[in-house]
Design a protein around this motif. Structure first.
Motif, mmCIF file in Angstrom:
data_model
loop_
_atom_site.group_PDB
_atom_site.id
_atom_site.type_symbol
_atom_site.label_atom_id
_atom_site.label_comp_id
_atom_site.label_asym_id
_atom_site.label_seq_id
_atom_site.Cartn_x
_atom_site.Cartn_y
_atom_site.Cartn_z
ATOM 1 N N ARG A 15 0.850 -1.248 -0.024
ATOM 2 C CA ARG A 15 -0.014 0.089 -0.052
ATOM 3 C C ARG A 15 0.824 1.248 -0.067
ATOM 4 O O ARG A 15 0.470 2.161 -0.703
ATOM 5 N N LEU A 16 1.794 1.239 0.764
ATOM 6 C CA LEU A 16 2.705 2.382 0.871
ATOM 7 C C LEU A 16 3.537 2.622 -0.541
ATOM 8 O O LEU A 16 3.669 3.682 -0.947
ATOM 9 N N ALA A 17 3.796 1.577 -0.988
ATOM 10 C CA ALA A 17 4.712 1.786 -2.311
ATOM 11 C C ALA A 17 3.680 2.284 -3.428
ATOM 12 O O ALA A 17 4.193 3.160 -4.195
ATOM 13 N N GLY A 18 2.334 1.839 -3.377
ATOM 14 C CA GLY A 18 1.488 2.519 -4.214
ATOM 15 C C GLY A 18 1.362 4.005 -4.003
ATOM 16 O O GLY A 18 1.373 4.917 -4.824
ATOM 17 N N GLU A 19 1.188 4.440 -2.696
ATOM 18 C CA GLU A 19 1.199 5.738 -2.228
ATOM 19 C C GLU A 19 2.204 6.710 -2.644
ATOM 20 O O GLU A 19 2.090 7.540 -3.182
ATOM 21 N N LEU A 20 3.519 5.954 -2.362
ATOM 22 C CA LEU A 20 4.624 6.920 -2.787
ATOM 23 C C LEU A 20 4.750 7.019 -4.381
ATOM 24 O O LEU A 20 5.374 8.216 -4.891
ATOM 25 N N ARG A 21 4.295 6.107 -5.264
ATOM 26 C CA ARG A 21 4.475 6.122 -6.517
ATOM 27 C C ARG A 21 3.224 7.108 -7.062
ATOM 28 O O ARG A 21 3.677 7.713 -7.951
ATOM 29 N N ARG A 22 2.105 7.238 -6.339
ATOM 30 C CA ARG A 22 1.150 8.178 -6.704
ATOM 31 C C ARG A 22 1.404 9.733 -6.596
ATOM 32 O O ARG A 22 1.204 10.368 -7.221
ATOM 33 N N ILE A 23 2.400 10.032 -5.341
ATOM 34 C CA ILE A 23 2.378 11.393 -4.843
ATOM 35 C C ILE A 23 3.707 11.905 -5.721
ATOM 36 O O ILE A 23 4.021 13.113 -5.437
ATOM 37 N N ILE A 24 4.613 10.932 -6.262
ATOM 38 C CA ILE A 24 5.786 11.665 -7.024
ATOM 39 C C ILE A 24 5.213 11.968 -8.429
ATOM 40 O O ILE A 24 4.620 11.506 -8.813
ATOM 41 N N SER A 25 6.171 13.170 -8.626
ATOM 42 C CA SER A 25 5.766 13.604 -10.450
ATOM 43 C C SER A 25 6.234 12.616 -10.990
ATOM 44 O O SER A 25 7.054 11.571 -11.168
ATOM 45 N N ASN A 26 5.790 12.937 -12.612
ATOM 46 C CA ASN A 26 6.384 11.861 -13.653
ATOM 47 C C ASN A 26 7.846 11.851 -13.910
ATOM 48 O O ASN A 26 8.383 10.975 -14.155
ATOM 49 N N GLN A 27 8.393 13.146 -13.543
ATOM 50 C CA GLN A 27 10.071 12.983 -13.402
ATOM 51 C C GLN A 27 10.513 13.144 -12.133
ATOM 52 O O GLN A 27 11.768 13.288 -11.807
ATOM 53 N N GLY A 28 9.833 12.704 -11.048
ATOM 54 C CA GLY A 28 10.046 12.708 -9.783
ATOM 55 C C GLY A 28 11.077 11.307 -9.488
ATOM 56 O O GLY A 28 11.128 10.520 -10.103
ATOM 57 N N THR A 29 11.569 11.415 -8.306
ATOM 58 C CA THR A 29 12.352 10.353 -7.898
ATOM 59 C C THR A 29 12.267 9.903 -6.403
ATOM 60 O O THR A 29 12.144 10.953 -5.539
ATOM 61 N N LEU A 30 12.213 8.539 -6.285
ATOM 62 C CA LEU A 30 12.145 8.085 -4.933
ATOM 63 C C LEU A 30 13.341 7.216 -4.468
ATOM 64 O O LEU A 30 14.148 6.563 -5.048
ATOM 65 N N VAL A 31 13.538 7.646 -3.132
ATOM 66 C CA VAL A 31 14.664 7.198 -2.465
ATOM 67 C C VAL A 31 14.342 6.545 -1.484
ATOM 68 O O VAL A 31 13.943 7.000 -0.442
ATOM 69 N N LEU A 32 14.777 5.193 -1.321
ATOM 70 C CA LEU A 32 14.620 4.175 0.049
ATOM 71 C C LEU A 32 16.056 3.850 0.244
ATOM 72 O O LEU A 32 16.631 2.934 -0.217
ATOM 73 N N THR A 33 16.588 4.348 1.603
ATOM 74 C CA THR A 33 17.850 4.006 2.035
ATOM 75 C C THR A 33 17.889 2.773 3.228
ATOM 76 O O THR A 33 16.592 2.709 3.748
ATOM 77 N N ASN A 34 18.816 2.257 3.378
ATOM 78 C CA ASN A 34 18.913 1.256 4.525
ATOM 79 C C ASN A 34 17.928 -0.111 4.573
ATOM 80 O O ASN A 34 17.400 -0.270 5.692
#
Length: 324
Positions: free
Chosen positions: A230-249
């Motif tokens: 669910r969280l992954a879907g939410e994070l993909r939903r709220i970033i722009s088309n040219q946005g970047t998602l970073v998950l560390t550690n």
């Protein structure tokens, strides 16, 4: 809480807009102490923190606002973490004096350890977070941020990353989420007083509009969320088309015996990738910071995942051997 960001938020339950009902303290475009409402509920803003998670903490913050109608900032809201019969009493007493104003960040960490708010290992981890080599990926990828970028720190803890990214971005454009009141207090007091803090469980629906953020960072946090799909879907939903998602550690399930926390939900590298899709997903080792394959990631206890459909981003990290 910046009024411009607030106007773009929706209730996690009913999706309706949040409207300001009562203002007790406002500084410029920042709501410090206020009550907002939607079609289904009222939500308190106490000391700049918007409380969206339902439960005791939200109810206590709301009760304090209605009773005290505070016209000051720097209220020690971390007391709301304690049992109900003590929390409001402590809040009433210590909000009248600036007792904590001169205390340092290390002092608070040790105080929270002494009070049992922080487990000792976690407390000292927060104390030395920025100097720990596991922080290298977060520090490196924060360099991508521009001054006017819209940023979300999902699971901000005590604010180490906010200190780093705040040197590059306008604090008004930064939102930070966590359910640790002590962490939110420290993050606001010592690292980013003008950022937009939200008390919210990452297992819940996020209140932001589609494609709102240019960058979303979640540092040493994603694997502690049970509802990861669910969280992954939410994070993909709220970033722009040219946005970047970073998950560390990210914790690797192949080493799950080394992650003993009851709230730890590690996945395999393949499983993490499947949450975001093969296209646009890149894995990195943490130290040295290098692009790695899925098979290489299997051999690491922790690694970093980046997701972006930006052509610029893909060109920037196209090398399979470069060390950053």
């Amino acid at each position: 809480m910046d009024v411009d960001l607030l106007s773009s938020l929706g209730c996690p339950d009913c999706n309706s807009a949040l409207k300001v009902q009562n203002i007790f303290l406002k500084r410029g475009k920042r709501l410090v102490n206020a009550i907002v409402s939607c079609a289904c509920s009222d939500y308190p803003i106490l000391d700049g923190i918007l409380y969206l998670s339902h439960g005791k903490t939200k109810s206590l913050a709301y009760a304090y606002l209605k009773e005290a109608k505070p016209e000051k900032e720097w209220i020690p809201f971390f007391f709301l973490r304690f049992p109900s019969r003590f929390s409001l009493l402590l809040l009433r007493i210590f909000s009248k004096v600036n007792f904590f104003s001169s205390f340092s960040f290390p002092f608070f960490i040790r105080l929270f350890i002494f009070l049992g708010v922080y487990e000792k290992g976690w407390g000292f981890y927060q104390l030395g977070r920025e100097k720990d080599r596991s922080f290298l990926p977060a520090k490196h990828f924060s360099r991508l941020v521009k001054k006017n970028s819209k940023i979300l720190d999902a699971g901000c803890a005590s604010g180490a990353f906010l200190s780093t990214v705040g040197k590059r971005a306008n604090a008004r454009n930064i939102a930070a989420i966590d359910t640790s009141l002590p962490g939110l207090y420290l993050a606001k007091k010592y690292f980013s007083p003008r950022a937009n803090f939200i008390y919210l469980d990452l297992n819940d629906k996020l209140p932001f509009k589609d494609s709102h953020f240019d960058y979303v960072f979640s540092n040493d946090a994603f694997h502690y969320v049970k509802q990861q799909k669910r969280l992954a879907g939410e994070l993909r939903r709220i970033i722009s088309n040219q946005g970047t998602l970073v998950l560390t550690n990210l914790h690797n399930k192949y080493y799950s015996k080394e992650f003993k926390g009851q709230s730890d939900y590690p996945q395999t590298p393949e499983a993490y990738i499947s949450l975001f899709g093969q296209k646009g997903t890149i894995l990195f080792s943490e130290y040295p910071l290098m692009k790695i394959s899925t098979n290489q990631a299997k051999k690491l206890k922790k690694f970093t995942l980046l997701y972006s459909l930006s052509n610029h981003f893909q060109r920037l990290y196209s090398s399979t051997s470069h060390e950053w």
